[in-house]
Write an enzyme that holds these catalytic residues in place. Structure first.
Site, PDB file in Angstrom:
ATOM      1  N   TYR A   1     -23.273  11.369 -43.745  1.00  0.00           N
ATOM      2  CA  TYR A   1     -23.628  10.272 -42.827  1.00  0.00           C
ATOM      3  C   TYR A   1     -24.065   8.987 -43.534  1.00  0.00           C
ATOM      4  CZ  TYR A   1     -22.829  13.946 -39.575  1.00  0.00           C
ATOM      5  OH  TYR A   1     -22.222  14.959 -38.886  1.00  0.00           O
TER       6      TYR A   1
ATOM      7  N   ASP B   1     -20.202  16.870 -48.904  1.00  0.00           N
ATOM      8  CA  ASP B   1     -19.349  16.954 -47.716  1.00  0.00           C
ATOM      9  C   ASP B   1     -17.939  16.471 -48.050  1.00  0.00           C
ATOM     10  OD1 ASP B   1     -18.657  16.467 -44.619  1.00  0.00           O
ATOM     11  OD2 ASP B   1     -20.572  17.522 -44.684  1.00  0.00           O
ATOM     12  N   ASP B   2     -17.165  16.203 -47.034  1.00  0.00           N
ATOM     13  CA  ASP B   2     -15.780  15.742 -47.141  1.00  0.00           C
ATOM     14  C   ASP B   2     -15.659  14.557 -48.109  1.00  0.00           C
ATOM     15  OD1 ASP B   2     -13.159  15.141 -46.562  1.00  0.00           O
ATOM     16  OD2 ASP B   2     -13.541  14.468 -44.515  1.00  0.00           O
TER      17      ASP B   2
ATOM     18  N   LYS C   1     -20.332  24.832 -45.520  1.00  0.00           N
ATOM     19  CA  LYS C   1     -20.105  24.278 -44.183  1.00  0.00           C
ATOM     20  C   LYS C   1     -18.602  24.352 -43.957  1.00  0.00           C
ATOM     21  CE  LYS C   1     -20.600  19.764 -41.780  1.00  0.00           C
ATOM     22  NZ  LYS C   1     -21.181  18.397 -41.997  1.00  0.00           N
ATOM     23  N   ILE C   2     -18.163  25.250 -43.079  1.00  0.00           N
ATOM     24  CA  ILE C   2     -16.731  25.354 -42.795  1.00  0.00           C
ATOM     25  C   ILE C   2     -16.466  24.599 -41.504  1.00  0.00           C
ATOM     26  CG2 ILE C   2     -16.171  27.380 -44.200  1.00  0.00           C
ATOM     27  CD1 ILE C   2     -16.413  29.115 -41.672  1.00  0.00           C
ATOM     28  N   ASP C   3     -15.577  23.606 -41.595  1.00  0.00           N
ATOM     29  CA  ASP C   3     -15.453  22.600 -40.544  1.00  0.00           C
ATOM     30  C   ASP C   3     -14.040  22.584 -39.945  1.00  0.00           C
ATOM     31  OD1 ASP C   3     -16.223  20.511 -38.939  1.00  0.00           O
ATOM     32  OD2 ASP C   3     -16.598  19.094 -40.578  1.00  0.00           O
TER      33      ASP C   3
ATOM     34  N   ARG D   1     -23.077  24.196 -35.868  1.00  0.00           N
ATOM     35  CA  ARG D   1     -23.193  22.854 -35.289  1.00  0.00           C
ATOM     36  C   ARG D   1     -22.925  22.986 -33.806  1.00  0.00           C
ATOM     37  NH1 ARG D   1     -22.165  18.224 -37.669  1.00  0.00           N
ATOM     38  NH2 ARG D   1     -21.339  17.333 -35.771  1.00  0.00           N
TER      39      ARG D   1
ATOM     40  N   ASP E   1     -20.975  14.820 -33.790  1.00  0.00           N
ATOM     41  CA  ASP E   1     -21.702  14.213 -34.907  1.00  0.00           C
ATOM     42  C   ASP E   1     -22.676  13.151 -34.439  1.00  0.00           C
ATOM     43  OD1 ASP E   1     -19.736  15.597 -36.227  1.00  0.00           O
ATOM     44  OD2 ASP E   1     -19.208  13.964 -37.585  1.00  0.00           O
TER      45      ASP E   1
HETATM   46  C1  9PG Z   1     -16.237  15.333 -42.402  1.00  0.00           C
HETATM   47  C2  9PG Z   1     -17.004  15.379 -41.111  1.00  0.00           C
HETATM   48  C3  9PG Z   1     -18.446  15.856 -41.282  1.00  0.00           C
HETATM   49  C4  9PG Z   1     -19.090  16.073 -39.935  1.00  0.00           C
HETATM   50  C5  9PG Z   1     -18.243  17.005 -39.093  1.00  0.00           C
HETATM   51  C6  9PG Z   1     -16.835  16.402 -38.944  1.00  0.00           C
HETATM   52  O1  9PG Z   1     -13.918  13.403 -33.194  1.00  0.00           O
HETATM   53  N1  9PG Z   1     -13.998  12.849 -34.283  1.00  0.00           N
HETATM   54  O2  9PG Z   1     -13.505  11.733 -34.487  1.00  0.00           O
HETATM   55  C7  9PG Z   1     -14.741  13.462 -35.323  1.00  0.00           C
HETATM   56  C8  9PG Z   1     -15.005  12.762 -36.476  1.00  0.00           C
HETATM   57  C9  9PG Z   1     -15.712  13.356 -37.501  1.00  0.00           C
HETATM   58  C10 9PG Z   1     -16.154  14.655 -37.364  1.00  0.00           C
HETATM   59  C11 9PG Z   1     -15.908  15.339 -36.220  1.00  0.00           C
HETATM   60  C12 9PG Z   1     -15.193  14.762 -35.177  1.00  0.00           C
HETATM   61  O3  9PG Z   1     -16.935  15.139 -38.373  1.00  0.00           O
HETATM   62  O4  9PG Z   1     -18.793  17.250 -37.830  1.00  0.00           O
HETATM   63  O5  9PG Z   1     -20.398  16.619 -40.065  1.00  0.00           O
HETATM   64  O6  9PG Z   1     -18.490  17.064 -42.032  1.00  0.00           O
HETATM   65  O7  9PG Z   1     -16.278  16.245 -40.251  1.00  0.00           O
HETATM   66  O8  9PG Z   1     -14.948  14.851 -42.197  1.00  0.00           O
END
Ligand code: 9PG
Length: 448
Positions: A150, A181-182, A286-288, A343, A347
């Site tokens: 963030y 993170d990413d 953190k698996i996203d 989560r 975000d």
């Molecule tokens: C990394 C991020 C962070 C974040 C996650 C996830 O809907 N959207 O546009 C959208 C944007 C970003 C997003 C989720 C949804 O963030 O929640 O904490 O790790 O990926 O790219």
């Protein structure tokens, strides 16, 4: 959709709770006259709601869970899937004058909760039972974390990581895990190939560990960039196969693809990624965007999409020893019993309201609405992650956001450049990261 119940309501008092599909799907309680939150674009609908469904805004709609307080003292009525491991029906609620009609497209339990308290307390009682059936035995206390997202988003550099580790150390902040993170990788899928801004993931883990802290990392294991090495060389690892790979959403200026978790070679690669990171010393993951593993489509093995999803997460679990596992962008009910923390909201962001007005999109407001709606899950399904505290002066509504994290934060994280914190920001960061609550926020016994 088949009608499963119909009953009288007091239309001046009745409320309806809608449970959204995945982490980012809006989830809250409405008065019956209100219009529920719905996607404002097709891109958002796919990425942040349930891709298979398109409910109108003239009906209420829950994925696997919908509940109604008729407002006449007759008890909260809960409609919910009994076991979400393979199939999760959609449940629709329709107001017809002073009647309420519930329909579903699959089998759901119907409970009339006569216990004390409000809608939230009834949901807490239901969640106790659901967690039991899903095999949750103990809740694992979360470490406190510092996360790069963030502040730096995808521009994070190794130097940024080092700067913040130094600052955390110097200020002796109560951070257990420093989580990258990413942004470190060249492409989703090619998780072990680093962007130019990074020298060594092992080196970063060593630096974090030399500060007496643990190393954490973000991976989107079930997403694949079309321009990745993985997609070029192994198009047979994709859901839908090489000729018709399915759409898995749009983000990072790309149409995304989904990895087939039933393909043995694909999962060999993913388990190698996690085992390698684990070997480098990472023990928080953190698996996203893991909703991608549960999308419908043809797979190597003929398996229900949710069974394929769960098997994918279980295989990751198998590669990381007893590391702490945080799910994100994850189908909620099918993940109970699979992860340590989840989560439970969209975000947070430096701005208070979502840019496009859609409450599935990053913003303080969206994170608060859904994080509050899912508060009853904390301490029952897992540890709730309401998203990280951001407390630097540039954050719009930072006091309100900190209050939300104080109240609903099971996992407590910080995601500011430490050097950008003013006195208030540093104090609230120190305070909120000094504990990680595991006791439920919402009581199942009586008053909230
Ligand atoms: C990394 C991020 C962070 C974040 C996650 C996830 O809907 N959207 O546009 C959208 C944007 C970003 C997003 C989720 C949804 O963030 O929640 O904490 O790790 O990926 O790219």
């Amino acid at each position: 959709m088949k009608v499963i119940d119909e009953f009288a309501i007091d239309a001046t008092k009745a409320t309806v709770f809608e449970h959204g599909w995945q982490s980012w799907s809006p989830t809250t309680t409405y008065r019956v006259g209100e219009r529920p939150i719905r996607p404002l674009s097709e891109r958002n609908r796919f990425l942040c709601y349930r891709p298979e469904t398109s409910p109108g805004d003239d009906v209420f709609w829950g994925e696997g869970l919908l509940s109604v307080d008729p407002g006449d003292g007759s008890g909260v009525r809960i409609y919910a899937v009994n076991d979400a491991r393979e199939l999760v029906p959609s449940i629709q609620g329709e107001v017809r004058g002073d009647r309420f009609v519930v329909s579903a497209d699959g089998r759901v339990d119907q409970i009339v909760d006569a216990g004390p308290g409000t809608m939230d307390n009834a949901l807490a009682r239901w969640a106790d039972e659901f967690a039991n059936r899903a095999g949750v035995t103990a809740i694992r206390q979360a470490p406190t974390i510092w996360c790069s997202w963030y502040q730096y988003f995808t521009d994070v550099t190794e130097a940024d990581m080092i700067e913040n580790i130094d600052a955390i150390e110097r200020l002796n902040l109560p951070v257990d895990v420093v989580q990258l993170d990413d942004g470190y990788q060249t492409a989703h899928g090619d998780w072990l190939t680093l962007a130019d801004r990074f020298g060594s993931l092992e080196g970063i883990a060593d630096r974090i560990r030399s500060s007496g802290r643990r190393a954490g990392i973000w991976v989107a294991p079930f997403l694949v960039f079309p321009d990745s090495e993985l997609a070029r060389r192994h198009s047979d690892w994709l859901v839908g196969g090489p000729d018709e790979p399915i759409h898995a959403g749009h983000n990072w200026n790309r149409d995304l693809l989904a990895l087939d978790t039933t393909h043995p070679e694909a999962m060999e690669w993913i388990t190698e990624v996690f085992a390698t990171m684990h070997g480098w010393g990472y023990d928080f993951y953190k698996i996203d965007f893991i909703y991608a593993g549960a999308l419908p489509g043809s797979r190597h093995e003929d398996m229900a999409p949710l069974a394929a999803y769960r098997s994918g997460v279980e295989q990751i679990r198998g590669a990381i020893g007893d590391s702490y596992l945080l799910g994100c962008g994850a189908p909620i009910l099918p993940s109970v019993g699979l992860v340590d923390a989840m989560r439970v909201s969209p975000d947070t962001e430096p701005q208070y309201l979502p840019r496009d007005g859609d409450l599935s999109q990053p913003s303080v407001k969206a994170a608060m609405v859904t994080g509050t709606g899912r508060a009853f899950q904390h301490g029952r399904f897992w540890v709730n992650d309401p998203d990280d505290l951001i407390a630097r002066p540039a954050i719009e509504g930072r006091e309100e956001w900190a209050e939300h994290v104080r109240r609903y934060g099971g996992l407590r994280g910080s995601s500011d450049r430490i050097a950008d914190l003013d006195e208030w920001g540093l104090a609230v960061t120190r305070e909120l990261l000094s504990e990680s609550p595991i006791e439920p926020f919402i009581s199942s016994g009586g008053q909230p």
